[in-house]
Design a protein around this motif. Structure first.
Motif, PDB file in Angstrom:
ATOM      1  N   HIS A 173      26.619  29.070  44.556  1.00  0.00           N
ATOM      2  CA  HIS A 173      26.738  27.742  45.163  1.00  0.00           C
ATOM      3  C   HIS A 173      27.831  26.972  44.440  1.00  0.00           C
ATOM      4  CE1 HIS A 173      24.513  25.539  41.900  1.00  0.00           C
ATOM      5  NE2 HIS A 173      24.034  26.732  41.704  1.00  0.00           N
ATOM      6  N   GLY A 174      28.509  26.110  45.182  1.00  0.00           N
ATOM      7  CA  GLY A 174      29.524  25.247  44.565  1.00  0.00           C
ATOM      8  C   GLY A 174      30.759  25.994  44.103  1.00  0.00           C
ATOM      9  N   THR A 175      30.982  27.177  44.589  1.00  0.00           N
ATOM     10  CA  THR A 175      32.198  27.910  44.229  1.00  0.00           C
ATOM     11  C   THR A 175      32.404  29.043  45.229  1.00  0.00           C
ATOM     12  OG1 THR A 175      33.396  29.021  42.436  1.00  0.00           O
ATOM     13  CG2 THR A 175      31.043  29.486  42.601  1.00  0.00           C
ATOM     14  N   ASN A 176      33.586  29.622  45.206  1.00  0.00           N
ATOM     15  CA  ASN A 176      33.968  30.605  46.217  1.00  0.00           C
ATOM     16  C   ASN A 176      34.707  31.738  45.510  1.00  0.00           C
ATOM     17  OD1 ASN A 176      34.889  31.926  48.500  1.00  0.00           O
ATOM     18  ND2 ASN A 176      36.320  30.306  49.118  1.00  0.00           N
ATOM     19  N   PRO A 177      33.959  32.536  44.710  1.00  0.00           N
ATOM     20  CA  PRO A 177      34.648  33.493  43.827  1.00  0.00           C
ATOM     21  C   PRO A 177      35.519  34.504  44.555  1.00  0.00           C
ATOM     22  CG  PRO A 177      32.266  33.938  43.914  1.00  0.00           C
ATOM     23  CD  PRO A 177      32.500  32.616  44.569  1.00  0.00           C
ATOM     24  N   ALA A 178      35.250  34.782  45.830  1.00  0.00           N
ATOM     25  CA  ALA A 178      36.107  35.731  46.551  1.00  0.00           C
ATOM     26  C   ALA A 178      37.534  35.199  46.631  1.00  0.00           C
ATOM     27  CB  ALA A 178      35.562  35.974  47.959  1.00  0.00           C
ATOM     28  N   ALA A 179      37.705  33.872  46.491  1.00  0.00           N
ATOM     29  CA  ALA A 179      39.045  33.274  46.501  1.00  0.00           C
ATOM     30  C   ALA A 179      39.476  32.829  45.106  1.00  0.00           C
ATOM     31  CB  ALA A 179      39.069  32.066  47.444  1.00  0.00           C
ATOM     32  N   THR A 180      38.533  32.301  44.305  1.00  0.00           N
ATOM     33  CA  THR A 180      38.933  31.579  43.088  1.00  0.00           C
ATOM     34  C   THR A 180      38.893  32.405  41.812  1.00  0.00           C
ATOM     35  OG1 THR A 180      36.657  30.820  42.807  1.00  0.00           O
ATOM     36  CG2 THR A 180      38.142  29.345  43.991  1.00  0.00           C
ATOM     37  N   ALA A 181      38.174  33.509  41.795  1.00  0.00           N
ATOM     38  CA  ALA A 181      38.037  34.266  40.536  1.00  0.00           C
ATOM     39  C   ALA A 181      39.187  35.254  40.389  1.00  0.00           C
ATOM     40  CB  ALA A 181      36.701  34.997  40.517  1.00  0.00           C
ATOM     41  N   PRO A 182      39.566  35.542  39.127  1.00  0.00           N
ATOM     42  CA  PRO A 182      40.627  36.529  38.915  1.00  0.00           C
ATOM     43  C   PRO A 182      40.130  37.944  39.217  1.00  0.00           C
ATOM     44  CG  PRO A 182      39.735  35.836  36.803  1.00  0.00           C
ATOM     45  CD  PRO A 182      39.047  35.007  37.860  1.00  0.00           C
ATOM     46  N   LEU A 183      41.028  38.898  39.153  1.00  0.00           N
ATOM     47  CA  LEU A 183      40.701  40.302  39.475  1.00  0.00           C
ATOM     48  C   LEU A 183      40.045  40.367  40.854  1.00  0.00           C
ATOM     49  CD1 LEU A 183      39.231  41.593  36.061  1.00  0.00           C
ATOM     50  CD2 LEU A 183      41.543  41.912  36.918  1.00  0.00           C
ATOM     51  N   GLN A 184      40.713  39.778  41.830  1.00  0.00           N
ATOM     52  CA  GLN A 184      40.100  39.589  43.150  1.00  0.00           C
ATOM     53  C   GLN A 184      39.647  40.895  43.804  1.00  0.00           C
ATOM     54  OE1 GLN A 184      42.355  37.957  46.831  1.00  0.00           O
ATOM     55  NE2 GLN A 184      41.524  36.234  45.704  1.00  0.00           N
ATOM     56  N   ALA A 185      40.395  41.965  43.606  1.00  0.00           N
ATOM     57  CA  ALA A 185      39.996  43.223  44.251  1.00  0.00           C
ATOM     58  C   ALA A 185      38.626  43.658  43.729  1.00  0.00           C
ATOM     59  CB  ALA A 185      41.038  44.299  43.984  1.00  0.00           C
ATOM     60  N   ARG A 186      38.402  43.463  42.445  1.00  0.00           N
ATOM     61  CA  ARG A 186      37.117  43.854  41.859  1.00  0.00           C
ATOM     62  C   ARG A 186      36.004  42.909  42.309  1.00  0.00           C
ATOM     63  NH1 ARG A 186      36.332  46.390  36.543  1.00  0.00           N
ATOM     64  NH2 ARG A 186      35.452  47.919  37.952  1.00  0.00           N
ATOM     65  N   VAL A 187      36.323  41.632  42.469  1.00  0.00           N
ATOM     66  CA  VAL A 187      35.309  40.681  42.950  1.00  0.00           C
ATOM     67  C   VAL A 187      34.843  41.108  44.335  1.00  0.00           C
ATOM     68  CG1 VAL A 187      34.818  38.278  43.548  1.00  0.00           C
ATOM     69  CG2 VAL A 187      36.304  38.787  41.600  1.00  0.00           C
ATOM     70  N   HIS A 188      35.800  41.420  45.200  1.00  0.00           N
ATOM     71  CA  HIS A 188      35.427  41.813  46.567  1.00  0.00           C
ATOM     72  C   HIS A 188      34.661  43.138  46.555  1.00  0.00           C
ATOM     73  CE1 HIS A 188      37.965  38.965  49.161  1.00  0.00           C
ATOM     74  NE2 HIS A 188      37.994  38.503  47.916  1.00  0.00           N
ATOM     75  N   ALA A 189      35.082  44.073  45.695  1.00  0.00           N
ATOM     76  CA  ALA A 189      34.363  45.354  45.618  1.00  0.00           C
ATOM     77  C   ALA A 189      32.926  45.117  45.144  1.00  0.00           C
ATOM     78  CB  ALA A 189      35.095  46.302  44.669  1.00  0.00           C
ATOM     79  N   GLY A 190      32.776  44.218  44.181  1.00  0.00           N
ATOM     80  CA  GLY A 190      31.424  43.920  43.677  1.00  0.00           C
ATOM     81  C   GLY A 190      30.567  43.261  44.745  1.00  0.00           C
ATOM     82  N   LEU A 191      31.144  42.299  45.459  1.00  0.00           N
ATOM     83  CA  LEU A 191      30.375  41.601  46.502  1.00  0.00           C
ATOM     84  C   LEU A 191      29.996  42.549  47.636  1.00  0.00           C
ATOM     85  CD1 LEU A 191      32.427  38.264  46.721  1.00  0.00           C
ATOM     86  CD2 LEU A 191      30.085  38.498  45.876  1.00  0.00           C
ATOM     87  N   ALA A 192      30.777  43.606  47.804  1.00  0.00           N
ATOM     88  CA  ALA A 192      30.513  44.552  48.904  1.00  0.00           C
ATOM     89  C   ALA A 192      29.426  45.576  48.548  1.00  0.00           C
ATOM     90  CB  ALA A 192      31.813  45.264  49.268  1.00  0.00           C
ATOM     91  N   ARG A 193      28.957  45.566  47.314  1.00  0.00           N
ATOM     92  CA  ARG A 193      27.931  46.555  46.907  1.00  0.00           C
ATOM     93  C   ARG A 193      26.689  46.452  47.796  1.00  0.00           C
ATOM     94  NH1 ARG A 193      26.346  45.012  41.200  1.00  0.00           N
ATOM     95  NH2 ARG A 193      24.344  45.657  42.021  1.00  0.00           N
ATOM     96  N   GLU A 194      26.269  47.552  48.332  1.00  0.00           N
ATOM     97  CA  GLU A 194      25.102  47.535  49.216  1.00  0.00           C
ATOM     98  C   GLU A 194      23.810  47.247  48.453  1.00  0.00           C
ATOM     99  OE1 GLU A 194      24.626  47.364  52.371  1.00  0.00           O
ATOM    100  OE2 GLU A 194      26.756  47.525  52.832  1.00  0.00           O
ATOM    101  N   ASP A 195      23.792  47.578  47.153  1.00  0.00           N
ATOM    102  CA  ASP A 195      22.550  47.363  46.389  1.00  0.00           C
ATOM    103  C   ASP A 195      22.512  45.986  45.720  1.00  0.00           C
ATOM    104  OD1 ASP A 195      24.604  47.927  44.653  1.00  0.00           O
ATOM    105  OD2 ASP A 195      23.365  49.080  43.268  1.00  0.00           O
ATOM    106  N   LEU A 196      23.437  45.109  46.092  1.00  0.00           N
ATOM    107  CA  LEU A 196      23.432  43.731  45.576  1.00  0.00           C
ATOM    108  C   LEU A 196      22.937  42.812  46.688  1.00  0.00           C
ATOM    109  CD1 LEU A 196      24.430  41.610  43.373  1.00  0.00           C
ATOM    110  CD2 LEU A 196      26.542  41.494  44.715  1.00  0.00           C
ATOM    111  N   PHE A 197      21.968  41.957  46.373  1.00  0.00           N
ATOM    112  CA  PHE A 197      21.501  40.979  47.357  1.00  0.00           C
ATOM    113  C   PHE A 197      22.134  39.632  47.011  1.00  0.00           C
ATOM    114  CE2 PHE A 197      18.717  37.949  49.402  1.00  0.00           C
ATOM    115  CZ  PHE A 197      18.476  38.558  50.626  1.00  0.00           C
TER     116      PHE A 197
END
Ligand code: SF4
Length: 683
Positions: free
Chosen positions: A385-409
């Motif tokens: 909440h209150g942030t948008n790490p897919a845009a704002t965090a560094p190492l963006q490719a890894r952020v997106h890969a992490g968010l795409a994990r099927e075992d992460l809710f």
């Protein structure tokens, strides 16, 4: 009948503007009300009746057709953004179930709350901390913004507001160093303008000619990350020419002799010119101007801190002001951040007493590696909440890969379907600041303000406090704390005994009165004492020495690999129409920013590239394509990509943070968004 409701802009901005919302009966919704106009409150002593361009048409944000107005559940692949509507009851039940499963199977540390200053309201920003403390979740160190700069400031002059922004009118020389005040702290400008009308010159030191530099008397285009070298060269000249304030140095500083003997001889102007890219003449004349002013003000920006040597840079700048003794002059000294003065009872909202043991912690900049690599336990439940790490965090490719994990809710509580929300399993609708109550502090002035909602929450949106209360109930927590309303939490926050709160009337604050902290006007922030261990400005810091860090103010050139392959420096300062990634979804804001991400390139670096060409910048982490603007508004060797554009609005879905790293600053463990090496090619 129209009525006016006074509230506060909650966006992550130093100014915390007092806002007057005109509210009318809503013809389409009998009994309801509609906000029709947002304007500045002329009664606020600092924000004085105007809003920035991002918020002065805020009704378009509030009533945007893109608002998320109901809880949503994912019904497509992660990242695709396909959702179906569910009830709050169902959403809360699913979230609580996922928390319970992750906690039971992998422990509390498998839960992570990821948040920043999407709302600056003290109750709503902080209340989820209590819930996640109770759950024993991984702790979040919110180091992504200003920690490098803040630590450099703190170890040199201590915690303190420096110059009251209202007193900057008394300055007779203004140096804006690494800050784009026109874009990021616009309500300071009228005070600086008043000083200028009385004769103060304004000089901007910044790697590119930003909007503030364009209205200044002089722009010094420094090479990124070399600010400490310039500050040390200025100290060298002041000492060499007998222009320093010896009385101040003797009374109020420590470590001068060692600084003078061991460091300053290395910073003769010729060397500093080579390091910084400035001319020797410019460095010499800046030193003379500083020495000739009676109340020189240095407005230090957070951006200086966002490079590998960022903490040391702010430390050197604070030290430079000690050479002139300007801290004792009304309007002189260093102006950085007033937020530290709001000594509220934050434990009442954060509930650190609910933590059992010491759960592991995550530096915000490491969200990508944490989601992809952490084990024992892995992150299994993420609440954003209150942030948008897919845009704002560094190492963006890894952020997106992490968010795409099927075992992460993943749960995202948001006003809009951000790029992060597109990866969520559940999206919860959040209100805008016009729709909830809260207590606000600032970090660009010294006033507190409480606000009630101007209108009812749109759709089914709920503020953080309501979500925390609903989740706590579902999880079976019955502590009375979870039943407190916003006013009760605000009252607890105001109940502290710090001298800055002395004499303040909580009830008049809760009635909406704009209220100044108990800090008298026309006093210098460091007039009597620096809040360091010695009580003095510390050129030499025993605290740093005890941490195994260099105790003396200094500058060393960072060892840079692959300079031949990646010869250009990339900085990513804020865009005028966005605030971090906020407003990036609004077409009007994107149009104002030129319609798409662009790159400022000095003619000497442009080669064949001409204005409007598509270019690619790349490093080991990936590549990003932008439109070229060839201009002398940036230095040779420095590329500038303004604004955190959402990756979904960039070319091929790539945002600039694909190229930024999770390397940390020398002090404070802050982010290094302005310290990247890249190569450039024309597409
Ligand atoms: S973003 Fe900042 S300047 Fe703009 S209205 Fe909000 S507080 Fe004021």
């Amino acid at each position: 009948m129209p009525r006016i409701v006074k509230t506060v802009c909650s966006h992550d901005c130093p100014d915390a503007c007092s806002v007057l919302v005109t509210v009318e009966d809503d013809d389409e919704n009998p009994g309801g009300a509609r906000a029709v106009q947002f304007r500045g409150d002329p009664g606020h002593p600092v924000t004085r009746g105007f809003l920035c361009g991002k918020v002065n048409t805020y009704e378009q944000t509030v009533y945007s057709s893109e608002r998320v107005l109901h809880p949503l559940r994912r019904c497509g692949p992660k990242g695709e953004g396909r959702f179906e509507r569910v009830s709050w009851k169902e959403a809360v039940s699913v979230i609580a179930e996922r928390i319970n499963i992750a906690s039971r199977e992998s422990g509390g540390e498998s839960l992570l709350q990821y948040t920043y200053a999407g709302t600056m309201g003290l109750v709503n920003r902080n209340c989820p901390n209590a819930l996640f403390n109770r759950l024993g979740a991984t702790q979040l160190r919110q180091n992504i913004c200003y920690y490098g700069a803040d630590e450099g400031y703190r170890v040199t002059v201590g915690s303190g507001y420096g110059v009251d922004p209202e007193d900057t009118v008394h300055s007779d020389l203004i140096i804006v160093w690494g800050s784009n005040v026109v874009t990021t702290q616009v309500h300071l400008m009228p005070f600086l303008d008043e000083a200028r009308k009385k004769g103060a010159r304004m000089i901007v030191i910044d790697p590119y000619r930003n909007r503030t530099a364009r209205v200044a008397d002089q722009w010094l285009g420094i090479r990124p990350g070399t600010d400490a070298a310039l500050a040390l060269a200025l100290m060298h000249i002041l000492e060499r020419d007998g222009l320093l304030n010896r009385d101040f140095i003797e009374r109020r500083t420590t470590g001068f002799k060692r600084l003078s003997r061991e460091v300053l001889p290395r910073f003769e102007p010729a060397r500093a010119a080579k390091l910084t890219g400035l001319s020797e003449d410019d460095i010499e004349s800046l030193a003379r101007e500083l020495a000739g002013a009676s109340a020189p003000l240095i407005k230090v920006g957070i951006g200086i801190g966002r490079s590998t040597r960022g903490g040391g840079a702010v430390r050197a700048i604070c030290s430079l002001a000690g050479f002139t003794g300007s801290y004792e002059a009304l309007g002189g000294g260093v102006q950085f951040d007033t937020g530290c003065e709001f000594q509220l009872e934050l434990d009442s909202i954060n509930r650190p007493d609910w933590l059992e043991g010491e759960p592991r912690s995550l530096n915000m900049t490491d969200i990508g590696p944490a989601l992809c690599d952490w084990q024992d336990p892995p992150i299994r439940f993420l609440y954003v909440h209150g942030t948008n790490p897919a845009a704002t965090a560094p190492l963006q490719a890894r952020v997106h890969a992490g968010l795409a994990r099927e075992d992460l809710f993943t749960v995202v509580h948001e006003r809009f379907l951000t790029d992060t929300a597109r990866y969520a399993d559940i999206v919860l609708p959040a209100p805008t600041f016009a729709e909830y109550a809260d207590l606000y502090k600032a970090y660009g002035h010294l006033y507190l303000q409480y606000a009630e909602p101007a209108i009812a929450p749109l759709g089914e949106s709920r503020c953080n406090l309501e979500v925390v209360q609903a989740l706590a109930k579902e999880l079976g927590y019955d502590d009375p704390w979870f039943n407190l309303d916003t006013r009760e939490h605000a009252r607890a926050l105001l109940s502290g005994s710090h001298p800055n709160l002395e004499g303040l009337d909580p009830e008049s604050i809760l009635a909406g009165e704009t209220t100044r902290l108990n800090i008298p006007r026309k006093t210098c922030g460091f007039g009597k004492r620096f809040e360091t261990p010695s009580g003095k400005l510390e050129f030499y810091s025993s605290e740093l020495e005890a941490q195994g860090l260099a105790p003396l103010v200094d500058y060393t050139e960072p060892a840079e690999e692959d300079l031949e392959r990646y010869p250009l420096r990339l900085i990513t300062p804020p865009a005028h129409s966005f605030l971090n990634s906020s407003f990036g979804n609004l077409e009007k804001a994107r149009r104002r920013e030129g319609g798409g991400p662009f790159l400022l390139i000095h003619p000497d670096d442009a080669g064949e590239v001409v204005d409007g060409d598509l270019v690619e910048i790349s490093n080991r982490q990936g590549s990003v394509r932008l439109s070229a603007r060839v201009t002398t508004d940036t230095n040779k060797g420095t590329l500038v990509a303004e604004g955190t554009w959402w990756p979904s609005h960039g070319l091929e879905g790539r945002g600039i943070n694909l190229l930024t790293s999770n390397r940390l600053t020398d002090l404070g463990g802050g982010s290094t968004f302005h310290d990247n090496r890249v190569e450039l090619k024309k597409i």
